[in-house]
Design an enzyme around this catalytic site. Structure first.
Site, PDB file in Angstrom:
ATOM      1  N   GLU A  47      32.234  39.756  37.598  1.00 27.09           N
ATOM      2  CA  GLU A  47      33.374  40.021  36.716  1.00 27.09           C
ATOM      3  C   GLU A  47      33.740  38.744  35.954  1.00 27.09           C
ATOM      4  OE1 GLU A  47      37.890  41.916  37.283  1.00 27.09           O
ATOM      5  OE2 GLU A  47      36.638  41.445  39.022  1.00 27.09           O
ATOM      6  N   LYS A 117      37.995  47.541  32.249  1.00 18.67           N
ATOM      7  CA  LYS A 117      38.423  47.798  33.621  1.00 18.67           C
ATOM      8  C   LYS A 117      39.566  48.812  33.622  1.00 18.67           C
ATOM      9  CE  LYS A 117      39.509  45.145  37.814  1.00 18.67           C
ATOM     10  NZ  LYS A 117      39.659  43.756  38.331  1.00 18.67           N
ATOM     11  N   TYR A 123      48.824  42.796  43.096  1.00 16.65           N
ATOM     12  CA  TYR A 123      49.506  42.716  44.381  1.00 16.65           C
ATOM     13  C   TYR A 123      48.964  41.520  45.144  1.00 16.65           C
ATOM     14  CZ  TYR A 123      45.119  45.046  45.554  1.00 16.65           C
ATOM     15  OH  TYR A 123      43.787  45.365  45.664  1.00 16.65           O
ATOM     16  N   CYS A 173      35.160  45.923  39.749  1.00 18.89           N
ATOM     17  CA  CYS A 173      35.909  45.491  40.921  1.00 18.89           C
ATOM     18  C   CYS A 173      36.895  46.528  41.462  1.00 18.89           C
ATOM     19  CB  CYS A 173      36.619  44.173  40.618  1.00 18.89           C
ATOM     20  SG  CYS A 173      37.099  43.268  42.111  1.00 18.89           S
ATOM     21  N   SER A 200      35.831  39.809  44.073  1.00 18.20           N
ATOM     22  CA  SER A 200      36.492  40.108  45.337  1.00 18.20           C
ATOM     23  C   SER A 200      36.502  38.863  46.213  1.00 18.20           C
ATOM     24  CB  SER A 200      35.762  41.259  46.046  1.00 18.20           C
ATOM     25  OG  SER A 200      36.455  41.651  47.211  1.00 18.20           O
TER      26      SER A 200
END
Length: 256
Positions: A47, A117, A123, A173, A200
Site C-alpha cells: 500500500e 481504497k 481507530y 488493506c 498492516s
C-alpha cells in the site's frame, strides 16, 4: 504462457524511504527486474509503495502529490522495458479537492486502471480519514494519469487477453477486514486472482489473524489471493511494519 496453465504470482516488499518517491520507484523497478528473471506473471507491491505509507500529514503537501505522479509516470515508462507481466503498486492520487489511497495496475508501460481504497481505518493507531477520502466519494470513472486515460473505481477487473481465465481483482488493506470485502463482489463478477496492497502493522497475535483472513477469503472466493504488506523501512514513530506477505489459493496457504 506456461503450457500447464500455472500462473506465477509474487508479493514484493521494496526498500522504502518515507516521502522519497524517486528512491522508492528505483527499488520497485529493481524488484520488477528480478520478477522478470523469475518468470513472474503478476506482482503486487505494498500500500502506498511509491510514497511510503507513513507520510502522515505530508500527504497534504502538493509537492509530495506531484512527486508521486511524476514517479508513477517514470515507473510506467521504465517498467515497460524490464517487466512483461502485470504489476500492482500503491500511490496517493489527488482528484479534485480529495485525496485517494489507490492501487494502480500497470502492464508494459500502460496504466490499465486505478482502484481506490473503500474502507479507511480510523481507530487506535490509524488516522487515514485525516488524509484520504473513501472510494464511495469518488465522483469520476476515468482519470488522466501520465498522459493516459485510466479507468478509476472499485468495480474494475483486469482480464488477460492471452491467458484464459486470468481475471485480477484489487483491494487495499482494510478492505479485507470489512464485513463484505470488495474482493467478494469481484469474485462474484469473475475474478480468479485477488490482490491486496496492505500496510498492516505488527502487534501481538495480528500475524495469525491476517493469515486466517487471507486463507478464509481465498476459500470463500474460490480464488488465489496475494497479500503484500509494508516493510521495515516505514516510520516507527507509532507502529512497526514487518513486511508480512501471504499467497493462498482456495483456502490453502501456498507461500508466506
Amino acid at each position: 504462457m506456461n503450457p500447464f496453465g500455472f500462473l506465477r504470482v509474487a508479493a514484493a516488499v521494496p526498500l522504502v524511504r518515507v516521502a522519497d518517491c524517486v528512491f522508492n520507484v528505483e527499488h520497485i523497478l529493481a524488484l520488477l527486474r528480478r520478477a522478470e528473471s523469475e518468470h513472474v506473471n503478476v506482482i503486487v507491491f505494498p500500500e502506498l509503495a511509491i510514497t511510503g505509507y507513513t507520510c502522515a500529514d505530508l500527504f497534504h503537501q502538493p509537492i509530495l502529490q506531484r512527486s508521486a505522479l511524476e514517479a508513477l509516470e517514470h515507473l510506467a515508462k521504465d517498467s515497460a522495458a524490464v517487466f512483461s507481466g502485470l504489476a500492482v503498486v500503491g500511490v496517493p492520487l489527488a482528484i479534485g479537492d480529495m485525496l485517494f489511497n489507490c492501487a494502480v495496475v500497470l502492464h508494459r508501460g500502460r496504466l490499465l486502471g486505478a482502484v481506490p481504497k473503500s474502507f479507511l481505518p480510523n481507530y487506535k493507531e490509524f488516522y487515514e480519514a485525516r488524509w484520504f477520502a473513501p472510494a464511495v466519494k469518488a465522483g469520476c470513472c476515468d482519470l488522466n494519469l501520465a498522459g493516459q486515460t485510466v479507468p478509476f473505481g472499485t468495480d474494475r477487473l483486469f482480464a488477460a487477453e492471452d491467458w484464459e481465465g486470468l481475471v485480477v481483482g484489487v483491494e487495499i488493506c482494510e478492505d479485507l477486514w470489512a464485513p463484505i470485502p470488495p474482493s467478494s463482489r469481484q469474485a462474484l463478477a469473475g475474478a480468479t486472482v485477488l490482490v491486496n496492497l496492505s500496510a498492516s502493522n505488527e502487534t501481538i497475535g495480528k500475524a495469525a489473524y491476517r493469515r486466517q483472513l487471507v486463507l478464509s477469503q481465498s476459500g470463500r472466493c474460490i480464488a488465489a489471493y496475494v497479500y503484500t504488506s509494508c516493510g521495515i523501512g516505514e516510520s516507527t514513530t507509532d507502529v512497526v511494519y514487518g513486511g508480512h506477505c501471504l499467497i493462498a489459493e482456495n483456502g490453502i496457504l501456498l507461500s508466506e
